[in-house]
Scaffold this active site. Structure first.
Site, mmCIF file in Angstrom:
data_model
loop_
_atom_site.group_PDB
_atom_site.id
_atom_site.type_symbol
_atom_site.label_atom_id
_atom_site.label_comp_id
_atom_site.label_asym_id
_atom_site.label_seq_id
_atom_site.Cartn_x
_atom_site.Cartn_y
_atom_site.Cartn_z
ATOM 1 N N TYR A 1 33.661 28.015 39.659
ATOM 2 C CA TYR A 1 33.189 29.330 39.215
ATOM 3 C C TYR A 1 32.081 29.901 40.118
ATOM 4 O O TYR A 1 32.329 30.727 40.973
ATOM 5 C CB TYR A 1 32.740 29.287 37.747
ATOM 6 N N GLY B 1 35.044 47.793 27.803
ATOM 7 C CA GLY B 1 35.610 46.458 27.537
ATOM 8 C C GLY B 1 35.279 46.044 26.116
ATOM 9 O O GLY B 1 34.749 44.960 25.866
HETATM 10 N N1 LIG Z 1 34.086 34.047 28.196
HETATM 11 C C1 LIG Z 1 33.007 33.457 28.676
HETATM 12 O O1 LIG Z 1 32.788 32.236 28.525
HETATM 13 C C2 LIG Z 1 31.990 34.298 29.403
HETATM 14 C C3 LIG Z 1 30.729 33.729 29.646
HETATM 15 C C4 LIG Z 1 29.763 34.497 30.276
HETATM 16 C C5 LIG Z 1 30.046 35.794 30.697
HETATM 17 N N2 LIG Z 1 31.302 36.309 30.462
HETATM 18 C C6 LIG Z 1 31.542 37.681 30.963
HETATM 19 O O2 LIG Z 1 31.688 38.585 29.883
HETATM 20 C C7 LIG Z 1 32.495 39.693 30.314
HETATM 21 C C8 LIG Z 1 33.590 39.919 29.297
HETATM 22 O O3 LIG Z 1 34.404 38.757 29.258
HETATM 23 P P1 LIG Z 1 35.142 38.244 27.950
HETATM 24 O O4 LIG Z 1 35.233 36.763 28.098
HETATM 25 O O5 LIG Z 1 34.508 38.827 26.744
HETATM 26 O O6 LIG Z 1 36.597 38.851 28.221
HETATM 27 P P2 LIG Z 1 37.761 39.380 27.285
HETATM 28 O O7 LIG Z 1 39.018 39.106 28.040
HETATM 29 O O8 LIG Z 1 37.640 38.878 25.890
HETATM 30 O O9 LIG Z 1 37.487 40.976 27.224
HETATM 31 C C9 LIG Z 1 37.773 41.830 28.280
HETATM 32 C C10 LIG Z 1 37.699 43.281 27.827
HETATM 33 O O10 LIG Z 1 37.972 44.102 28.978
HETATM 34 C C11 LIG Z 1 38.959 45.063 28.632
HETATM 35 N N3 LIG Z 1 39.684 45.414 29.855
HETATM 36 C C12 LIG Z 1 40.248 44.605 30.778
HETATM 37 N N4 LIG Z 1 40.788 45.348 31.779
HETATM 38 C C13 LIG Z 1 40.535 46.645 31.477
HETATM 39 C C14 LIG Z 1 40.817 47.883 32.108
HETATM 40 N N5 LIG Z 1 41.458 47.952 33.279
HETATM 41 N N6 LIG Z 1 40.422 49.021 31.486
HETATM 42 C C15 LIG Z 1 39.776 48.997 30.288
HETATM 43 N N7 LIG Z 1 39.462 47.851 29.662
HETATM 44 C C16 LIG Z 1 39.842 46.701 30.246
HETATM 45 C C17 LIG Z 1 39.825 44.390 27.595
HETATM 46 O O11 LIG Z 1 40.592 45.354 26.882
HETATM 47 C C18 LIG Z 1 38.734 43.693 26.771
HETATM 48 O O12 LIG Z 1 38.158 44.633 25.880
HETATM 49 C C19 LIG Z 1 33.020 39.338 31.717
HETATM 50 O O13 LIG Z 1 32.205 39.961 32.675
HETATM 51 C C20 LIG Z 1 32.823 37.832 31.782
HETATM 52 O O14 LIG Z 1 32.667 37.353 33.084
HETATM 53 C C21 LIG Z 1 32.265 35.606 29.800
#
Ligand SMILES: NC(=O)c1ccc[n+]([C@@H]2O[C@H](COP(=O)([O-])OP(=O)(O)OC[C@H]3O[C@@H](n4cnc5c(N)ncnc54)[C@H](O)[C@@H]3O)[C@@H](O)[C@H]2O)c1
Length: 399
Positions: free
Chosen positions: A235, A48
């Site tokens: 959430y 990711g």
């Molecule tokens: N955004 C927030 O506020 C927040 C806060 C705390 C924790 N998180 C956690 O951080 C993690 C990442 O979230 P984010 O907000 O950075 O998301 P994001 O949408 O920015 O990034 C998601 C990533 O996953 C990849 N991806 C998605 N489906 C895929 C697949 N099938 N195969 C390969 N790659 C795939 C995308 O290409 C991207 O690189 C998650 O677990 C989320 O719950 C996010």
């Protein structure tokens, strides 16, 4: 092509390749400005890796610690008619910058939930790196194709037990609305756990271990969100919270395996930031706008890159045992959860109305940050210039 932002609901349907590169370069500059993390990771797999927290992790590993990185993501390249996804351009920009510094970087564009992807990554590690000493799991996806049966499962963003009713921001019209989300049924809860829970992380770690490509002392971290009482109903107490509880379960199982070889696995609970994933969650844009306002005023604002820099520097590679909560989690949401932040947010929540959104909250900051995800609003980028939407780089494409 001259590209301008086109926002539809919680997505921007256009992206700017040059702006995305500028965004990645800014994050690299931030990490470099913090100095080298000498005891940091050396060979890192980020699942990711193209946007949000995963991209920030790859940047911290490479430019903070000089690590060789393999990044996995699921993105679309641009065509002559349509720009690609932001993650495509981010990954291309990362690759270019890493190679300029002589850093090893390989990227795989494909479905990280598939066995094929795991096999490809393992082959690449064996061929180029031998082993990895850190695995970052940062997927956010609404859907997962189960690797063995091929069944396609979708996650639901719903409360559990009773309908969720709350004030939320309609980011198209810039007005407050009453959001109502009906509760999930049992199937939706189970499916969300399958998509966003810990099973896939475990499959990855088991496959890497069985293939013998985890270094002695290897670490792994997966990202989670808990939030506050303002966001719990949708959430943490909802479907996604159940999935994140399952991530905690997986962390314990992975941790006990890695411990046997001197390593460890943790869930890192991160703060709310603007990403493509969080923009889709009702109430998050409003909550984030309030939290940004308060945290900026208190001088403790962080975005993805700052959070992950702190995770690497103060927790994962500080040289000291990292403080953990009762579930063995690393808490990087500690600043956001301070009473002075949350009490101020609760006060704003009571007072916010259509005509004071911009005064009481940092909604402008939220909107700017949202557009930056797609490469718009970056300093030094000429948005009236014709840009090439087809950006190629060294990427392994899985069909
Ligand atoms: N955004 C927030 O506020 C927040 C806060 C705390 C924790 N998180 C956690 O951080 C993690 C990442 O979230 P984010 O907000 O950075 O998301 P994001 O949408 O920015 O990034 C998601 C990533 O996953 C990849 N991806 C998605 N489906 C895929 C697949 N099938 N195969 C390969 N790659 C795939 C995308 O290409 C991207 O690189 C998650 O677990 C989320 O719950 C996010």
């Amino acid at each position: 092509m001259i590209i301008k932002p086109k926002v539809r609901g919680f997505i921007c349907t256009t992206t700017h390749p040059v702006g995305c590169e500028a965004n990645v370069r800014e994050q690299i500059a931030y990490v470099k400005g913090k100095g080298k993390l000498e005891q940091g990771p050396k060979k890192v797999l980020v699942i990711g890796a193209s946007t949000g927290y995963g991209l920030a992790s790859r940047i911290n590993a490479a430019f903070g610690s000089g690590a060789a990185t393999i990044g996995v993501f699921f993105e679309k390249p641009g065509t002559d008619k349509k720009p690609g996804t932001a993650g495509w351009y981010n990954a291309a920009a990362f690759d270019k910058a890493a190679k300029e510094e002589g850093l090893y970087a390989r990227s795989i564009n494909g479905d990280a939930f598939s066995n094929e992807c795991r096999e490809k990554v393992i082959e690449l590690i064996k061929q180029d790196l031998g082993e990895v000493d850190l695995v970052v799991y940062s997927l956010a996806s609404p859907v997962r194709k189960l690797p063995d049966t091929g069944e396609v499962v979708r996650s639901a963003l719903k409360p559990i037990g009773e309908p969720y009713k709350s004030t939320a921001l309609d980011t198209n019209k810039d007005v407050l609305v009453e959001a109502v989300v009906e509760p999930a049924n049992e199937q939706e809860i189970a499916d969300t756990i399958k998509v966003m829970g810990g099973q896939d992380w475990e499959l990855w770690m088991n496959a890497l271990e069985e293939a013998g490509v985890l270094a002695e002392g290897a670490k792994s971290v997966a990202y989670s969100y808990i939030g506050t009482d303002l966001t719990w109903p949708i959430y943490w107490h909802g479907t996604l919270g159940k999935a994140k509880e399952d991530l905690d379960r997986a962390a314990h199982a992975i941790d006990s395996k890695l411990k046997a070889r001197g390593g460890n696995a943790h869930v890192a609970v991160l703060k709310s930031v603007v990403t493509q994933a969080s923009a889709a969650i009702p109430v998050m844009p409003l909550y984030i706008s309030m939290a940004f306002k308060v945290m900026k005023e208190q001088g403790i604002h962080e975005g993805c890159i700052e959070q992950i820099q702190r995770l690497f520097c103060d927790r994962l590679y500080s040289g000291q045992p990292a403080p953990v909560d009762e579930q063995n989690r690393l808490r990087l949401d500690d600043w956001e959860l301070r009473d002075e932040v949350q009490n101020a947010c609760r006060e704003i929540w009571k007072q916010v109305q259509d005509d004071n959104i911009y005064q009481l909250t940092d909604y402008q900051g939220y909107k700017d940050e949202f557009l930056r995800l797609f490469g718009f609003g970056l300093k030094g980028v000429d948005y009236d210039a014709d840009v090439d939407t087809q950006v190629d780089f060294d990427v392994i494409e899985l069909a």
